[in-house]
Design an enzyme around this catalytic site. Structure first.
Site, PDB file in Angstrom:
ATOM      1  N   ARG A  30      -2.743  -6.422  -1.141  1.00 31.53           N
ATOM      2  CA  ARG A  30      -3.872  -5.820  -1.844  1.00 31.53           C
ATOM      3  C   ARG A  30      -3.634  -5.920  -3.347  1.00 31.53           C
ATOM      4  O   ARG A  30      -2.482  -5.973  -3.802  1.00 31.53           O
ATOM      5  CB  ARG A  30      -4.021  -4.347  -1.450  1.00 31.53           C
ATOM      6  CG  ARG A  30      -4.467  -4.139  -0.028  1.00 31.53           C
ATOM      7  CD  ARG A  30      -5.952  -4.478   0.157  1.00 31.53           C
ATOM      8  NE  ARG A  30      -6.418  -4.145   1.492  1.00 31.53           N
ATOM      9  CZ  ARG A  30      -6.750  -5.039   2.422  1.00 31.53           C
ATOM     10  NH1 ARG A  30      -6.659  -6.324   2.169  1.00 31.53           N
ATOM     11  NH2 ARG A  30      -7.198  -4.649   3.597  1.00 31.53           N
TER      12      ARG A  30
ATOM     13  N   HIS B 268     -10.024 -13.511  -2.327  1.00 32.18           N
ATOM     14  CA  HIS B 268      -9.755 -12.679  -1.138  1.00 32.18           C
ATOM     15  C   HIS B 268     -10.223 -13.393   0.140  1.00 32.18           C
ATOM     16  O   HIS B 268     -10.968 -12.830   0.945  1.00 32.18           O
ATOM     17  CB  HIS B 268     -10.432 -11.310  -1.270  1.00 32.18           C
ATOM     18  CG  HIS B 268      -9.693 -10.238  -0.497  1.00 32.18           C
ATOM     19  ND1 HIS B 268      -9.461  -8.973  -1.001  1.00 32.18           N
ATOM     20  CD2 HIS B 268      -9.133 -10.242   0.732  1.00 32.18           C
ATOM     21  CE1 HIS B 268      -8.805  -8.259  -0.105  1.00 32.18           C
ATOM     22  NE2 HIS B 268      -8.593  -9.013   0.950  1.00 32.18           N
TER      23      HIS B 268
HETATM   24  P1  NAP Z   1       1.181  -4.248   9.682  1.00 32.71           P
HETATM   25  O1  NAP Z   1       1.233  -4.933  11.011  1.00 32.71           O
HETATM   26  O2  NAP Z   1       0.831  -2.814   9.628  1.00 32.71           O
HETATM   27  O3  NAP Z   1       2.621  -4.477   9.005  1.00 32.71           O
HETATM   28  C1  NAP Z   1       3.000  -3.845   7.826  1.00 32.71           C
HETATM   29  C2  NAP Z   1       4.446  -4.200   7.522  1.00 32.71           C
HETATM   30  O4  NAP Z   1       4.788  -3.636   6.252  1.00 32.71           O
HETATM   31  C3  NAP Z   1       5.445  -3.631   8.553  1.00 32.71           C
HETATM   32  O5  NAP Z   1       6.494  -4.538   8.765  1.00 32.71           O
HETATM   33  C4  NAP Z   1       5.974  -2.387   7.839  1.00 32.71           C
HETATM   34  O6  NAP Z   1       7.291  -2.006   8.215  1.00 32.71           O
HETATM   35  C5  NAP Z   1       5.990  -2.864   6.397  1.00 32.71           C
HETATM   36  N1  NAP Z   1       5.988  -1.727   5.479  1.00 32.71           N
HETATM   37  C6  NAP Z   1       5.072  -0.742   5.364  1.00 32.71           C
HETATM   38  N2  NAP Z   1       5.445   0.152   4.422  1.00 32.71           N
HETATM   39  C7  NAP Z   1       6.637  -0.313   3.925  1.00 32.71           C
HETATM   40  C8  NAP Z   1       7.546   0.176   2.958  1.00 32.71           C
HETATM   41  N3  NAP Z   1       7.313   1.317   2.274  1.00 32.71           N
HETATM   42  N4  NAP Z   1       8.664  -0.524   2.724  1.00 32.71           N
HETATM   43  C9  NAP Z   1       8.935  -1.669   3.410  1.00 32.71           C
HETATM   44  N5  NAP Z   1       8.107  -2.190   4.355  1.00 32.71           N
HETATM   45  C10 NAP Z   1       6.975  -1.501   4.613  1.00 32.71           C
HETATM   46  O7  NAP Z   1       0.170  -5.011   8.708  1.00 32.71           O
HETATM   47  P2  NAP Z   1      -0.466  -6.484   8.861  1.00 32.71           P
HETATM   48  O8  NAP Z   1      -1.488  -6.504   9.931  1.00 32.71           O
HETATM   49  O9  NAP Z   1       0.650  -7.467   8.929  1.00 32.71           O
HETATM   50  O10 NAP Z   1      -1.236  -6.607   7.462  1.00 32.71           O
HETATM   51  C11 NAP Z   1      -0.550  -6.448   6.236  1.00 32.71           C
HETATM   52  C12 NAP Z   1      -1.527  -6.361   5.100  1.00 32.71           C
HETATM   53  O11 NAP Z   1      -2.094  -7.645   4.829  1.00 32.71           O
HETATM   54  C13 NAP Z   1      -2.775  -5.497   5.329  1.00 32.71           C
HETATM   55  O12 NAP Z   1      -2.495  -4.135   5.206  1.00 32.71           O
HETATM   56  C14 NAP Z   1      -3.697  -5.996   4.236  1.00 32.71           C
HETATM   57  O13 NAP Z   1      -3.433  -5.268   3.058  1.00 32.71           O
HETATM   58  C15 NAP Z   1      -3.259  -7.451   4.041  1.00 32.71           C
HETATM   59  N6  NAP Z   1      -4.288  -8.413   4.475  1.00 32.71           N
HETATM   60  C16 NAP Z   1      -4.798  -9.267   3.556  1.00 32.71           C
HETATM   61  C17 NAP Z   1      -5.756 -10.199   3.932  1.00 32.71           C
HETATM   62  C18 NAP Z   1      -6.289 -11.206   2.932  1.00 32.71           C
HETATM   63  O14 NAP Z   1      -7.198 -11.969   3.284  1.00 32.71           O
HETATM   64  N7  NAP Z   1      -5.756 -11.257   1.736  1.00 32.71           N
HETATM   65  C19 NAP Z   1      -6.217 -10.247   5.252  1.00 32.71           C
HETATM   66  C20 NAP Z   1      -5.660  -9.373   6.177  1.00 32.71           C
HETATM   67  C21 NAP Z   1      -4.703  -8.451   5.785  1.00 32.71           C
HETATM   68  P3  NAP Z   1       7.630  -1.532   9.741  1.00 32.71           P
HETATM   69  O15 NAP Z   1       7.611  -2.819  10.546  1.00 32.71           O
HETATM   70  O16 NAP Z   1       8.983  -0.967   9.637  1.00 32.71           O
HETATM   71  O17 NAP Z   1       6.553  -0.574  10.146  1.00 32.71           O
END
Ligand code: NAP
Length: 323
Positions: free
Chosen positions: A238, A286
């Site tokens: 983000r 985005h």
């Molecule tokens: P997710 O499955 O919820 O994974 C989040 C990861 O971040 C997990 O490994 C989590 O650790 C880690 N994390 C969270 N808080 C942390 C912290 N304080 N310190 C270290 N690691 C931390 O999310 P996702 O589905 O992969 O998506 C990730 C993000 O991608 C979304 O939230 C969104 O912002 C972004 N996104 C962007 C686009 C785009 O087009 N640009 C599209 C889709 C998503 P744990 O494994 O230990 O829980």
């Protein structure tokens, strides 16, 4: 899917202060004929709030969800939920779900692998030479000599780490909690105590963290200073993960050589923004990945059906943790 809920065709509100969500209507109608769809940002547009079973949200107006007594599901139309949890009056008893989609992971893999390869194989350099018909080969660096670090080893981060490892890059990942079984070939780090060690080896750093109070401003001067000199930063998380002034300073000093940015604190990125005019920064609007409309409709209806059967819906987020 026909009448997927226990109570028949549901009433679903499409809520966004940023965009017109009516583009979702055909997908919902195809998935559930007879569905009662409402859209708008206030009571006048939405009609009786006590009829709404579920809300599909992208930056919903604050305070509105709390006025829906029948609400049984809040559904993000994206992987992230920070645009919903920012509403302090979000009803705590109503499950909040996000999209988790293998198609979205494929799109993110393609975007991240493309950005890594483009910089690591100096494609912009060769394009500039080609424009002048100059044939000036340099010995290419093998992927094995380049380490990509993925901050956020969740659904999307794990998929990207696996894809990059499969094409030969050295890959490391950083998460909040320790991973008992991470993706094959990926060196796993976790927690604040291992952050500096993780960053110290990243020739390319990819931010795929969710936006939470803990991760806001993750890509800042401190982070950049711990990367190897001349690193490439890719932000597909983000906009608020990045401290924009710190990136410009790190580019000016050469500590960061290039940045690929897909998300911004202000979207659309304003025309006069310095990121548009720096050749070391690649700006994309985005578009790293998207979910199909059919998946959004299908997961919303499945999640609501689970709630109505007294089950915990899949893809529910932990609102205390923020993701
Ligand atoms: P997710 O499955 O919820 O994974 C989040 C990861 O971040 C997990 O490994 C989590 O650790 C880690 N994390 C969270 N808080 C942390 C912290 N304080 N310190 C270290 N690691 C931390 O999310 P996702 O589905 O992969 O998506 C990730 C993000 O991608 C979304 O939230 C969104 O912002 C972004 N996104 C962007 C686009 C785009 O087009 N640009 C599209 C889709 C998503 P744990 O494994 O230990 O829980």
């Amino acid at each position: 899917m026909r009448n997927p809920t226990a109570t028949g065709a549901p009433c679903i509100a499409l809520l966004s202060e940023r965009i017109d969500l009516r583009y979702l209507e055909p997908a919902f109608r195809a998935a559930c004929p007879g569905i009662d769809l409402r859209h708008g940002t206030n009571v006048d547009a939405l009609g009786a709030l006590d009829q709404i079973d579920a809300a599909v949200c992208w930056f919903p107006p604050h305070g509105l969800l709390a006025q829906m007594p029948r609400l049984r599901l809040v559904q993000s139309l994206a992987a992230g939920v920070e645009h919903i949890t920012a509403d302090a009056s979000l009803p705590p008893q109503v499950p909040l779900c996000r999209i988790v989609d293998s198609g979205m992971a494929l799109g993110m893999n393609a975007f991240v692998c493309g950005a890594v390869i483009r910089h690591q194989r100096a494609m912009d350099h060769y394009r500039a030479l080609a424009a002048q018909a100059r044939w000036e080969p340099r010995h290419p660096q093998s992927p094995e000599q380049h380490t990509v670090g993925i901050a956020g080893l969740g659904h999307l981060g794990t998929a990207c780490a696996t894809a990059l490892a499969a094409i030969g890059y050295r890959v490391r990942g950083w998460s909040r909690s320790a991973k008992s079984s991470g993706p094959a070939g990926v060196q796993a780090f976790h927690g604040a105590a291992q952050l500096d060690e993780f960053l110290g080896g990243c020739n390319t750093l990819v931010c795929l963290l969710p936006l939470t109070a803990e991760t806001e401003g993750f890509l800042d001067a401190r982070c950049f200073a711990r990367l190897p000199h001349g690193a490439h930063v890719i932000n597909v998380g983000r906009g608020a993960h990045l401290v924009e002034g710190d990136l410009l300073d790190a580019l000016a000093s050469g500590q960061i050589a290039a940045a690929t940015l897909d998300a911004f604190s202000t979207e659309p990125l304003p025309p006069g923004h310095p990121f548009w005019h720096d050749s070391r920064i690649t700006v994309t609007p985005h578009i790293a990945t998207r979910t199909s409309l059919a998946v959004i409709a299908g997961q919303t209806l499945e999640n609501l059906a689970q709630v109505d059967h007294g089950l915990s819906p899949p893809r529910a987020v932990d609102t205390g943790r923020g993701y």
